[in-house]
Design a protein around this motif. Structure first.
Motif, PDB file in Angstrom:
ATOM      1  N   LYS A  78      25.360  44.041  26.020  1.00  0.00           N
ATOM      2  CA  LYS A  78      25.824  42.764  25.484  1.00  0.00           C
ATOM      3  C   LYS A  78      27.223  42.401  25.971  1.00  0.00           C
ATOM      4  CE  LYS A  78      27.519  44.868  21.188  1.00  0.00           C
ATOM      5  NZ  LYS A  78      27.418  44.848  19.710  1.00  0.00           N
ATOM      6  N   MET A  79      27.963  43.410  26.517  1.00  0.00           N
ATOM      7  CA  MET A  79      29.312  43.170  27.031  1.00  0.00           C
ATOM      8  C   MET A  79      29.312  42.859  28.529  1.00  0.00           C
ATOM      9  SD  MET A  79      31.395  43.470  24.475  1.00  0.00           S
ATOM     10  CE  MET A  79      32.969  43.718  25.278  1.00  0.00           C
ATOM     11  N   ARG A  80      28.123  42.826  29.136  1.00  0.00           N
ATOM     12  CA  ARG A  80      28.025  42.697  30.595  1.00  0.00           C
ATOM     13  C   ARG A  80      28.777  41.474  31.131  1.00  0.00           C
ATOM     14  NH1 ARG A  80      24.658  43.480  35.268  1.00  0.00           N
ATOM     15  NH2 ARG A  80      24.673  41.546  36.471  1.00  0.00           N
ATOM     16  N   ASP A  81      28.519  40.306  30.593  1.00  0.00           N
ATOM     17  CA  ASP A  81      29.129  39.071  31.112  1.00  0.00           C
ATOM     18  C   ASP A  81      30.649  39.110  31.006  1.00  0.00           C
ATOM     19  OD1 ASP A  81      26.639  38.111  31.689  1.00  0.00           O
ATOM     20  OD2 ASP A  81      26.470  36.859  29.895  1.00  0.00           O
ATOM     21  N   LEU A  82      31.146  39.594  29.874  1.00  0.00           N
ATOM     22  CA  LEU A  82      32.590  39.664  29.665  1.00  0.00           C
ATOM     23  C   LEU A  82      33.242  40.635  30.651  1.00  0.00           C
ATOM     24  CD1 LEU A  82      35.036  38.827  27.938  1.00  0.00           C
ATOM     25  CD2 LEU A  82      34.525  40.766  26.434  1.00  0.00           C
ATOM     26  N   CYS A  83      32.616  41.814  30.803  1.00  0.00           N
ATOM     27  CA  CYS A  83      33.167  42.832  31.701  1.00  0.00           C
ATOM     28  C   CYS A  83      33.072  42.388  33.159  1.00  0.00           C
ATOM     29  CB  CYS A  83      32.427  44.156  31.513  1.00  0.00           C
ATOM     30  SG  CYS A  83      32.753  44.944  29.920  1.00  0.00           S
ATOM     31  N   GLU A  84      31.948  41.768  33.506  1.00  0.00           N
ATOM     32  CA  GLU A  84      31.772  41.316  34.883  1.00  0.00           C
ATOM     33  C   GLU A  84      32.863  40.317  35.264  1.00  0.00           C
ATOM     34  OE1 GLU A  84      28.507  38.949  37.687  1.00  0.00           O
ATOM     35  OE2 GLU A  84      27.873  39.831  35.783  1.00  0.00           O
ATOM     36  N   THR A  85      33.166  39.417  34.355  1.00  0.00           N
ATOM     37  CA  THR A  85      34.227  38.430  34.607  1.00  0.00           C
ATOM     38  C   THR A  85      35.578  39.107  34.766  1.00  0.00           C
ATOM     39  OG1 THR A  85      33.038  36.730  33.347  1.00  0.00           O
ATOM     40  CG2 THR A  85      35.401  36.404  33.689  1.00  0.00           C
ATOM     41  N   ALA A  86      35.864  40.098  33.904  1.00  0.00           N
ATOM     42  CA  ALA A  86      37.148  40.800  33.953  1.00  0.00           C
ATOM     43  C   ALA A  86      37.297  41.571  35.262  1.00  0.00           C
ATOM     44  CB  ALA A  86      37.270  41.753  32.767  1.00  0.00           C
ATOM     45  N   PHE A  87      36.246  42.285  35.650  1.00  0.00           N
ATOM     46  CA  PHE A  87      36.292  43.045  36.905  1.00  0.00           C
ATOM     47  C   PHE A  87      36.415  42.115  38.111  1.00  0.00           C
ATOM     48  CE2 PHE A  87      33.810  46.530  34.616  1.00  0.00           C
ATOM     49  CZ  PHE A  87      34.920  47.340  34.477  1.00  0.00           C
ATOM     50  N   ARG A  88      35.641  41.040  38.087  1.00  0.00           N
ATOM     51  CA  ARG A  88      35.654  40.108  39.211  1.00  0.00           C
ATOM     52  C   ARG A  88      37.042  39.485  39.377  1.00  0.00           C
ATOM     53  NH1 ARG A  88      31.724  37.019  37.765  1.00  0.00           N
ATOM     54  NH2 ARG A  88      33.010  35.364  36.878  1.00  0.00           N
ATOM     55  N   ASP A  89      37.681  39.155  38.271  1.00  0.00           N
ATOM     56  CA  ASP A  89      39.021  38.561  38.342  1.00  0.00           C
ATOM     57  C   ASP A  89      40.019  39.508  38.993  1.00  0.00           C
ATOM     58  OD1 ASP A  89      38.060  36.300  37.150  1.00  0.00           O
ATOM     59  OD2 ASP A  89      38.852  36.733  35.148  1.00  0.00           O
ATOM     60  N   ARG A 112      46.177  49.072  39.479  1.00  0.00           N
ATOM     61  CA  ARG A 112      45.539  50.319  39.039  1.00  0.00           C
ATOM     62  C   ARG A 112      45.690  50.477  37.525  1.00  0.00           C
ATOM     63  NH1 ARG A 112      44.064  53.575  43.265  1.00  0.00           N
ATOM     64  NH2 ARG A 112      45.190  53.310  45.241  1.00  0.00           N
ATOM     65  N   ASP A 113      46.891  50.181  37.041  1.00  0.00           N
ATOM     66  CA  ASP A 113      47.131  50.268  35.591  1.00  0.00           C
ATOM     67  C   ASP A 113      46.263  49.260  34.842  1.00  0.00           C
ATOM     68  OD1 ASP A 113      49.005  52.194  36.102  1.00  0.00           O
ATOM     69  OD2 ASP A 113      50.750  50.867  35.917  1.00  0.00           O
ATOM     70  N   ARG A 114      46.078  48.099  35.438  1.00  0.00           N
ATOM     71  CA  ARG A 114      45.236  47.077  34.811  1.00  0.00           C
ATOM     72  C   ARG A 114      43.787  47.544  34.726  1.00  0.00           C
ATOM     73  NH1 ARG A 114      45.181  40.854  37.015  1.00  0.00           N
ATOM     74  NH2 ARG A 114      43.454  40.040  35.757  1.00  0.00           N
ATOM     75  N   MET A 115      43.313  48.200  35.787  1.00  0.00           N
ATOM     76  CA  MET A 115      41.960  48.757  35.776  1.00  0.00           C
ATOM     77  C   MET A 115      41.833  49.851  34.714  1.00  0.00           C
ATOM     78  SD  MET A 115      39.923  47.375  38.188  1.00  0.00           S
ATOM     79  CE  MET A 115      38.828  48.597  38.866  1.00  0.00           C
ATOM     80  N   ASP A 116      42.867  50.694  34.626  1.00  0.00           N
ATOM     81  CA  ASP A 116      42.860  51.758  33.609  1.00  0.00           C
ATOM     82  C   ASP A 116      42.853  51.167  32.205  1.00  0.00           C
ATOM     83  OD1 ASP A 116      42.860  53.715  35.531  1.00  0.00           O
ATOM     84  OD2 ASP A 116      45.043  54.006  35.498  1.00  0.00           O
ATOM     85  N   GLY A 117      43.575  50.044  32.050  1.00  0.00           N
ATOM     86  CA  GLY A 117      43.604  49.383  30.737  1.00  0.00           C
ATOM     87  C   GLY A 117      42.229  48.878  30.335  1.00  0.00           C
ATOM     88  N   LEU A 118      41.488  48.337  31.295  1.00  0.00           N
ATOM     89  CA  LEU A 118      40.127  47.887  31.017  1.00  0.00           C
ATOM     90  C   LEU A 118      39.221  49.067  30.651  1.00  0.00           C
ATOM     91  CD1 LEU A 118      39.621  45.267  33.894  1.00  0.00           C
ATOM     92  CD2 LEU A 118      39.910  44.780  31.457  1.00  0.00           C
ATOM     93  N   LYS A 119      39.457  50.189  31.335  1.00  0.00           N
ATOM     94  CA  LYS A 119      38.628  51.367  31.095  1.00  0.00           C
ATOM     95  C   LYS A 119      38.807  51.897  29.677  1.00  0.00           C
ATOM     96  CE  LYS A 119      37.285  55.675  33.336  1.00  0.00           C
ATOM     97  NZ  LYS A 119      37.544  56.589  34.476  1.00  0.00           N
TER      98      LYS A 119
END
Length: 257
Positions: A78-89, A112-119
């Protein structure tokens, strides 16, 4: 009389020797001038090449990131669309860095820190697959930045590599093998001047279909060339051009021996 003739001969020999030294000095100065002029010409060519293919390269990276995330992310989430947008950005922003010239380590660290924050916001066990795909795409972009020599990690505590640190297997597979073929070398040489379509490369090499694709794949896999997605034509990378420069220097030295 003989003494006068001998003195005259000595005088002219000394003069001739002096003239030869002057000529040798002028030749060396001229040679250095040509080297500087050639280097400026090469740097100018590289700048022009960089400007000509940076935009299509950025477009390709953005498109590749969007397509890969859309096809590889977990579908039943259910989080796919939200995560896809965040990663794509994030990935499209980092792709955009390629078109800005030199990139410093601090800038990439922020991403890199931004990616870690999403993780850290991961909610389900399936999140690892999506983060793995996003991280893979990010590192692919960083590798391209290194290949283009617009990003270099610096560590003052690490000495610069020397000849003793060359890895033969890697050198053979990533540099020697791709150019150890007449058709592939012809393609690189042609691409150093301008982009080429598949048909143009086929006409240049005399190869057709799968045979040409096989050799192109070797150059693509080793990041010697890239394919522009919107037109399908092929362009040389900084790694490919630097390899040609190295081969040219080697060839020139062999010719002089």
């Amino acid at each position: 009389m003989e003494t006068a003739n001998e003195n005259t001969e000595v005088y002219y020999r000394e003069e001739l020797h002096s003239i030869k030294e002057e000529v040798a000095s002028l030749r060396n100065e001229f040679s250095r001038f040509l080297q500087r002029a050639n280097q400026q010409h090469i740097e100018g060519m590289l700048d022009e090449m960089r400007k000509s293919f940076m935009k299509p390269m950025v477009d390709y990276l953005c498109e590749d990131a969007s397509e890969r995330m859309h096809s590889q992310m977990t579908r039943d989430c259910k989080m796919r669309d939200l995560c896809e947008t965040a990663f794509r950005d994030v990935l499209q922003e980092t792709a955009g860095l390629v078109g800005r010239g030199k990139i410093d380590a601090e800038t990439l660290k922020l991403y890199r820190d931004r990616m870690d924050g999403l993780k850290k916001e991961a909610k389900t066990p399936n999140c690892s697959r999506c983060f793995s795909e996003a991280s893979s795409l990010f590192e692919k972009q960083v590798k391209l930045m290194r290949s283009l020599q617009i990003y270099e990690e610096r560590d003052e505590g690490i000495k610069k590599p020397d000849i003793s640190e060359i890895e033969p297997d890697r050198l053979v597979s990533e540099v020697c093998e791709p150019v150890a073929n007449r058709q592939r070398l012809l393609m690189l040489k042609a691409l150093s001047g301008e982009s080429k379509t598949f048909s143009e490369l086929s006409k240049l090499t005399g190869l057709r279909g799968g045979n040409l694709l096989f050799h192109l794949q070797k150059l693509l896999e080793t990041a010697m060339v890239l394919q522009r997605s919107e037109r399908g034509d092929y362009i040389i990378t900084r790694k490919g051009y630097s390899t040609l420069q190295g081969l040219s220097r080697i060839y020139s030295e062999i010719e002089q021996d």
